[in-house]
Design a protein around this motif. Sequence first.
Motif, PDB file in Angstrom:
ATOM      1  N   TRP A 296       0.846  -1.194   0.000  1.00 34.95           N
ATOM      2  CA  TRP A 296       0.000   0.000   0.000  1.00 34.95           C
ATOM      3  C   TRP A 296       0.883   1.247   0.000  1.00 34.95           C
ATOM      4  O   TRP A 296       1.844   1.326   0.755  1.00 34.95           O
ATOM      5  N   ILE A 311      -6.952   1.401   2.837  1.00 35.06           N
ATOM      6  CA  ILE A 311      -7.572   0.083   2.610  1.00 35.06           C
ATOM      7  C   ILE A 311      -9.084   0.239   2.516  1.00 35.06           C
ATOM      8  O   ILE A 311      -9.722  -0.231   1.576  1.00 35.06           O
ATOM      9  N   HIS A 312      -9.663   0.948   3.497  1.00 35.31           N
ATOM     10  CA  HIS A 312     -11.105   1.209   3.500  1.00 35.31           C
ATOM     11  C   HIS A 312     -11.374   2.343   4.484  1.00 35.31           C
ATOM     12  O   HIS A 312     -10.757   2.408   5.546  1.00 35.31           O
ATOM     13  N   THR A 313     -12.314   3.220   4.135  1.00 35.18           N
ATOM     14  CA  THR A 313     -12.608   4.361   5.010  1.00 35.18           C
ATOM     15  C   THR A 313     -13.086   3.904   6.398  1.00 35.18           C
ATOM     16  O   THR A 313     -12.843   4.589   7.391  1.00 35.18           O
ATOM     17  N   ASP A 314     -13.752   2.747   6.458  1.00 35.48           N
ATOM     18  CA  ASP A 314     -14.206   2.223   7.760  1.00 35.48           C
ATOM     19  C   ASP A 314     -13.027   1.944   8.694  1.00 35.48           C
ATOM     20  O   ASP A 314     -13.151   2.077   9.911  1.00 35.48           O
TER      21      ASP A 314
END
Length: 366
Positions: A296, A311-314
């Motif tokens: 990443w 990776i993900h906003t969560d």
Amino acid sequence: MALQCGIVGLPNVGKSTLFNALSNNKAEAANFPFCTIEPNVGVISVPDERLRILEGLVNPQKVIPTTIEFVDIAGLVKGASKGEGLGNQFLANIREVDAIVHVVRCFENDNIVHVDGRVDPVSDKEIIDTELQLKDLETVDKKIARVERTAKSGDAKAKKEFQLFQQLKQVLSEGKNIRTLKFNNEEDQKLVDELQLLTAKPVIYAANVEESSVLSGNKHVDALREHVKDENAEVVIICAAIEAQIAELESFEERGMFLKEYGLNESGLNKLIKASYTLLDLITYFTAGEKEVRAWTIKRGWKAPQAAGVIHTDFEKGFIRAEVIKIPDYQHYKTEHACKEAGKMALEGKEYVVQDGDVMHFRFNV
């Protein structure tokens, strides 16, 4: 975060040869696939030896490298700023990229005619600089016209902006690039960033040399280096002809042998990618599990929640903590469990600044 570099250059400098070599790149087919989004955009995987190390340790189902986009920006000729050639299209495309790879001819070859009849990398650079500076002057002049009246009425904010824009105009009028300027405060820097000026973009000069000069360069490379020493820029020696030959080779081993014949440790493409990361202050962290090992890309200085958000906003919203292992420790202890038992898995909170090469696992709750 996909990094996008625009490749520019005058006709017959080797720009198309280099881009085609990237586009045809079969590099390490299994681990570093290449695809083309559209004819002038190539997405290539970033080679990283640390991925191979993690693959050997974790034995995942798949390995996913991070990627970099190269955009072949055509249409730059004298007068591009006034719409000559494909000028307007060129300038729209170049505004979108993170960095510019400026291919400059540093080789002698009577069979390849130079657009101006002689090899002069400094002059070539200045032709492109002039077109970009003229377009930036247009942008700055519009801004000056917009704030001038308000500034003269005594508005403090407008007055400050007016002074800054006048400074930019002065620099451009002297034939200098905005990236040579150092700003005293973040507010000024932010104002300049919002203008999306072309000459503020970071630049890598790809000095395209003949095969015999690929190791140490030549007089043309020396002249170019001397000319750009005051810019926030890097000069990378490449040989587009060699890159084209590398692109034809199928296996990683074949490529390695081919590079050794020229006394090279890595390809020009790898050098360009590394220079791009350094110039844009980017680093790589990794996630590693049975399903996948993945790289990443993030900005240097980002904290753990920001890195998780890639990776993900969560992951960012619900960040609890990060489990971090350093690759040398992973190599020594062989497994995640063994690293944990040896006290080599650090538990880091929201303030942890991610380091290049960190292997991370995020705990989050949404």
